[in-house]
Design a protein around this motif. Structure first.
Motif, PDB file in Angstrom:
ATOM      1  N   LEU A 308       0.746  -1.199   0.001  1.00 31.20           N
ATOM      2  CA  LEU A 308       0.006  -0.038  -0.054  1.00 31.20           C
ATOM      3  C   LEU A 308       0.923   1.094  -0.006  1.00 31.20           C
ATOM      4  O   LEU A 308       0.411   2.455  -0.721  1.00 31.20           O
ATOM      5  N   LEU A 309       2.005   1.309   0.743  1.00 33.25           N
ATOM      6  CA  LEU A 309       2.883   2.120   0.821  1.00 33.25           C
ATOM      7  C   LEU A 309       3.946   2.459  -0.336  1.00 33.25           C
ATOM      8  O   LEU A 309       4.682   3.299  -0.243  1.00 33.25           O
ATOM      9  N   GLY A 310       4.136   1.410  -1.154  1.00 33.17           N
ATOM     10  CA  GLY A 310       5.038   1.279  -1.953  1.00 33.17           C
ATOM     11  C   GLY A 310       6.636   1.260  -1.549  1.00 33.17           C
ATOM     12  O   GLY A 310       7.586   1.584  -2.017  1.00 33.17           O
ATOM     13  N   LEU A 311       6.406   0.250  -0.445  1.00 30.35           N
ATOM     14  CA  LEU A 311       7.680  -0.064   0.338  1.00 30.35           C
ATOM     15  C   LEU A 311       8.118  -1.399  -0.156  1.00 30.35           C
ATOM     16  O   LEU A 311       7.224  -2.318  -0.051  1.00 30.35           O
ATOM     17  N   SER A 312       9.426  -1.464  -0.111  1.00 31.32           N
ATOM     18  CA  SER A 312      10.092  -2.872  -0.601  1.00 31.32           C
ATOM     19  C   SER A 312      10.594  -3.401   0.562  1.00 31.32           C
ATOM     20  O   SER A 312      11.870  -3.093   0.848  1.00 31.32           O
ATOM     21  N   LEU A 313       9.794  -4.227   1.283  1.00 34.66           N
ATOM     22  CA  LEU A 313      10.471  -5.067   2.420  1.00 34.66           C
ATOM     23  C   LEU A 313      10.284  -6.381   2.416  1.00 34.66           C
ATOM     24  O   LEU A 313       9.557  -6.915   1.786  1.00 34.66           O
ATOM     25  N   THR A 325       6.593  -7.034  11.103  1.00 34.25           N
ATOM     26  CA  THR A 325       6.214  -6.365   9.949  1.00 34.25           C
ATOM     27  C   THR A 325       5.708  -4.856  10.252  1.00 34.25           C
ATOM     28  O   THR A 325       6.126  -3.855   9.606  1.00 34.25           O
ATOM     29  N   LEU A 326       5.020  -4.688  11.238  1.00 35.33           N
ATOM     30  CA  LEU A 326       4.569  -3.421  11.677  1.00 35.33           C
ATOM     31  C   LEU A 326       5.767  -2.475  12.167  1.00 35.33           C
ATOM     32  O   LEU A 326       5.800  -1.322  11.883  1.00 35.33           O
ATOM     33  N   ALA A 327       6.675  -2.923  12.938  1.00 36.16           N
ATOM     34  CA  ALA A 327       7.989  -2.313  13.161  1.00 36.16           C
ATOM     35  C   ALA A 327       8.640  -1.820  11.896  1.00 36.16           C
ATOM     36  O   ALA A 327       9.035  -0.703  11.820  1.00 36.16           O
ATOM     37  N   ALA A 328       8.821  -2.790  11.049  1.00 35.48           N
ATOM     38  CA  ALA A 328       9.498  -2.419   9.672  1.00 35.48           C
ATOM     39  C   ALA A 328       8.656  -1.319   9.029  1.00 35.48           C
ATOM     40  O   ALA A 328       9.579  -0.564   8.482  1.00 35.48           O
TER      41      ALA A 328
END
Length: 789
Positions: A308-313, A325-328
């Motif tokens: 949703l946020l466009g983050l590559s994690l 996941t929330l912390a990352a």
């Protein structure tokens, strides 16, 4: 003791003989088990069964399948295994065809975006969600018995499979993969997902481990690694799986054989079908399943936040993955993509209201509004016209290969590695699917075959795994959509397959520019029903607090640990509550309803009658090693067999002063006159009323109608009770024992301490016999009693 405070007592044993037949008519004599067998049993059959050799029994068991080899038997078997042979000749073409066509097309339109979205949860390319929305649906339409069930991708299974795939094929730490390396990684993950599907589709169907296994490599996605240059060949390793050797070459046609497919699990659902283990789904209780899906929905929501946020994690797996996941995500918020965040916000702003409209106006709308496909088309057009993928680096779906992957059979190597993943997936698949099928079967008045459902879902997962599909099951959202759209039979699944087939063959290029953030929004919006399951908690608290505790414990375990461990915790805790309930049961003292021959618990009414010297107890729970101690304590308390007995202090007074007690038989608890007294040194001493009913128990009747089974420990406890009762002069009667319990008691030696004349077919027969015994013995102990004037 013979009663509880507040219960009424009949006049005396000598005056209560008419209570044997309270209706005033002598209907029959009290029946013991032996007498009942003489009158109504088949003595020859009873004598033959215990001595029947094992050989004839086995021959008879083998003879039953042989009877199916006849032409009528074979036809019945074929009809049972192919349900369309039964319902298709009875199909109402004019009444049902339009409804099935509309419902099938509607569900198929939803399958397309939802399948691609759930593929992201599985950590495989989106096209494999389309494969999973086609092959399993087609197979279930031919084998399933649920007329209103819609199968395909399911968010909970996709999440569970994705965790297994990430564990088996982790992404390299560098995360800077070239195009070729990314294709190789996708191919390996596709093989792992298909291997889990194969493992969840069958159980204990494998060759002799001493025989060499044929080495088959699993075909990856058609189109993964497809390059612009024809004939280009790449090699992929087996990193992350612990499998030796290299994967096969990438074929020009686009299929990628890998060694990942060798990591398959033991076959599950087919073995469960062969063993007729469809009943195993009952161990997944409704609170466990609902808490599991609700907790998994929260996992889905959190796992989609990076998209949703466009983050590559990297995807977090294992225990506490949700919090990791929330912390990352919180740590990486400054690096989020404004473009993808805007797309996500607009998508949710459209999808959520459309879902609400479909639910609130389902009776007024001819067909539900296809919000997902509308959003997919709008987002694809917007991304294409604005070049969001190149200007703002928005992640898109890309090319969807045309056609289907080459079918190849996974090998059966590395069985233990995936067994732990495929087993809970198989259980969740069948539990969710069977519960949905049963719910709609009850609603529309038809029946389903649980074992045939097991076969249908097992074959569906097994065969679809040959075409690179990941695990699938029935879905609550699409099933509800199919019913609301007017679906009537399994034929609707064929129309759904036609829609997906059109996308796979011709319409795939239209989804090239679809942003992946839209698929993440579809994943989140599809969890609506699962989140709203928490609204049932107040009602569940009101109905059963034990089920409420099962729901909460399962949900907390799923959210805190992960879906697999949470399921295990929920099942174990649910079974523990069943065991605890059997240990917390209360033994009920029974009294006679005046004017009838019905015996009811004394605590239900103060108007029930009791006979002095007679104690009737009902033990409403299985008698096994876990309840034997409770059984002993309860009987000692009621009968006063130990110092912890219910009336032990009063018993001591009664036995010590028995020769001096003046006894009045005509006493009721609501009377104000008539007390029990004794004369000591010329002084009249009034004793408390409970001493009146503390008369020693002469006969005890144990109602075993609630004892569904007994093990060796429980049977030995009954034998010890019989010995103790005999030692203290209490006549023990057993009533309403079922055949299996009676057989266990006999083998434990109870019949050495209890004669067949003490076993009765009902409580009424045992009580009538007890009253006769008390009447005959009343002259022995009534001589020392006198009436107080």
């Amino acid at each position: 003791m013979s009663g509880l405070l507040g219960a009424r007592t009949c006049s005396s044993p000598g005056e209560a003989s008419d209570l044997k037949y309270p209706l005033g008519t002598r209907l029959r004599e009290p029946l013991t088990e032996a007498r009942f067998q003489q009158l109504f049993g088949d003595e020859e059959q009873v004598q033959e069964l215990p001595t029947e050799p094992v050989g004839p029994k086995l021959c008879r068991m083998w003879r039953r399948p042989a009877s199916a080899c006849s032409r009528p038997g074979a036809w019945r078997l074929l009809q049972a295994r192919l349900p369309p042979l039964r319902w298709l000749p009875l199909y109402r073409w004019r009444a049902w065809l339009l409804g099935d066509a509309v419902a099938g097309v509607t569900v198929g339109v939803v399958h397309v975006p939802q399948g691609m979205a759930f593929a992201l949860l599985t950590s495989v390319p989106p096209v494999f969600g389309l494969y999973t929305s086609f092959f399993p649906v087609l197979i279930y339409s031919l084998l399933g018995t649920g007329r209103h069930l819609s199968t395909g991708t399911f968010a909970v299974l996709s999440l569970m499979t994705g965790s297994a795939v990430e564990r088996l094929v982790p992404e390299p730490l560098s995360r800077n993969l070239s195009g070729i390396e990314k294709e190789q990684l996708d191919a390996q993950r596709v093989g792992a997902a298909a291997a889990v599907a194969f493992g969840s589709g069958a159980l204990m169907v494998r060759e002799d481990p001493k025989k060499p296994l044929r080495e088959w490599s699993h075909a990856g996605a058609r189109g993964i690694g497809q390059r612009k240059r024809e004939g280009e060949i790449f090699r992929s390793g087996s990193a992350g799986l612990g499998c030796s050797g290299e994967a096969g070459a990438l074929h020009p046609g686009g299929s990628v054989p890998t060694s990942v497919g060798e990591c398959t699990s033991s076959p599950q659902q087919l073995g469960m079908f062969v063993l007729q283990l469809g009943v195993l789904s009952t161990f997944l209780s409704e609170p466990v399943v609902k808490a599991l899906t609700s907790g998994a929905a929260l996992h889905v929501l959190v796992s989609q936040l990076p998209s949703l946020l466009g983050l590559s994690l990297p995807r977090q797996i294992g225990c506490f993955s949700l919090f990791k996941t929330l912390a990352a995500v919180l740590t990486s918020l400054p690096r989020s993509s404004p473009a993808e965040l805007t797309i996500s916000a607009l998508s949710l702003a459209l999808l959520v209201p459309v879902k609400e409209l479909n639910v609130r106006f389902r009776d007024r709308l001819p067909t539900p509004i296809p919000g997902e496909i509308v959003m997919v088309l709008l987002a694809s057009v917007l991304c294409f016209t604005s070049s969001l993928d190149t200007k703002y680096n928005v992640q898109i779906v890309g090319l969807l290969p045309e056609g289907f992957p080459q079918p190849l059979l996974p090998s059966l190597a590395e069985l233990p590695r995936i067994l732990a993943d495929s087993l809970p997936i198989a259980l969740v698949t069948f539990a969710v699917s069977a519960s949905l099928a049963s719910m709609y079967a009850d609603k529309y008045s038809y029946t389903i075959d649980p074992n045939q459902e097991l076969l249908a879902h097992g074959v569906s997962n097994l065969i679809s795994s040959f075409f690179s599909c990941f695990p699938n099951s029935a879905s609550l959202a699409t099933t509800s959509l199919l019913v609301d759209a007017g679906g009537n039979t399994q034929l609707a699944g064929l129309f759904s397959c036609i829609v997906v087939l059109l996308v796979l063959l011709w319409l795939g290029p239209f989804f090239y520019y679809l942003p992946k953030a839209v698929l993440a929004c579809i994943n989140i919006s599809s969890m609506r029903q699962m989140f709203f399951q928490m609204q049932e908690l107040p009602q569940l608290w009101h109905i059963s607090r034990m089920d409420f505790a099962v729901w909460i414990v399962t949900w907390v375990a799923v959210v805190t640990l992960n879906v697999d461990l949470g399921l295990a915790v929920g099942v174990i805790f649910s079974m523990m509550t069943v065991v605890c309930r059997t240990q917390r049961v209360q033994c009920l003292a029974l009294g006679l309803a005046e004017g009838t021959e019905l015996y009811r618990p004394l605590r239900e009414s103060h108007r029930l009658l009791q006979v002095p010297g007679l104690c009737i107890l009902r033990y409403p729970t299985p008698l096994y090693f876990g309840t034997r101690g409770n059984f002993r304590r309860i009987l000692e308390w009621h009968l006063g067999l130990g110092e912890g007995g219910k009336w032990w202090p009063l018993f001591s007074i009664y036995r010590h002063l028995q020769s001096q007690i003046t006894y009045q038989t005509q006493v009721r608890w609501d009377d104000t006159e008539g007390d029990l007294g004794m004369t000591h040194a010329g002084i009249l001493v009034l004793l408390p009323s409970p001493i009146l009913v503390a008369e020693p128990v002469r006969v005890v009747v144990l109602d075993f109608s609630g004892v569904t089974f007994a093990d060796a420990a429980g049977a030995r406890e009954v034998a010890q009770l019989a010995s103790r009762c005999r030692d203290v002069g209490i006549h023990l009667l057993l009533a309403q024992c079922n055949a299996s319990v009676l057989e266990t008691l006999a083998r434990a030696g109870v019949l050495d301490r209890v004669t067949p004349q003490q076993l009765f077919v009902s409580v009424q027969d045992a009580a009538a016999h007890a009253l006769e015994k008390l009447v005959r013995g009343s002259s022995v102990w009534s001589g020392s009693q006198e009436v107080l004037h």
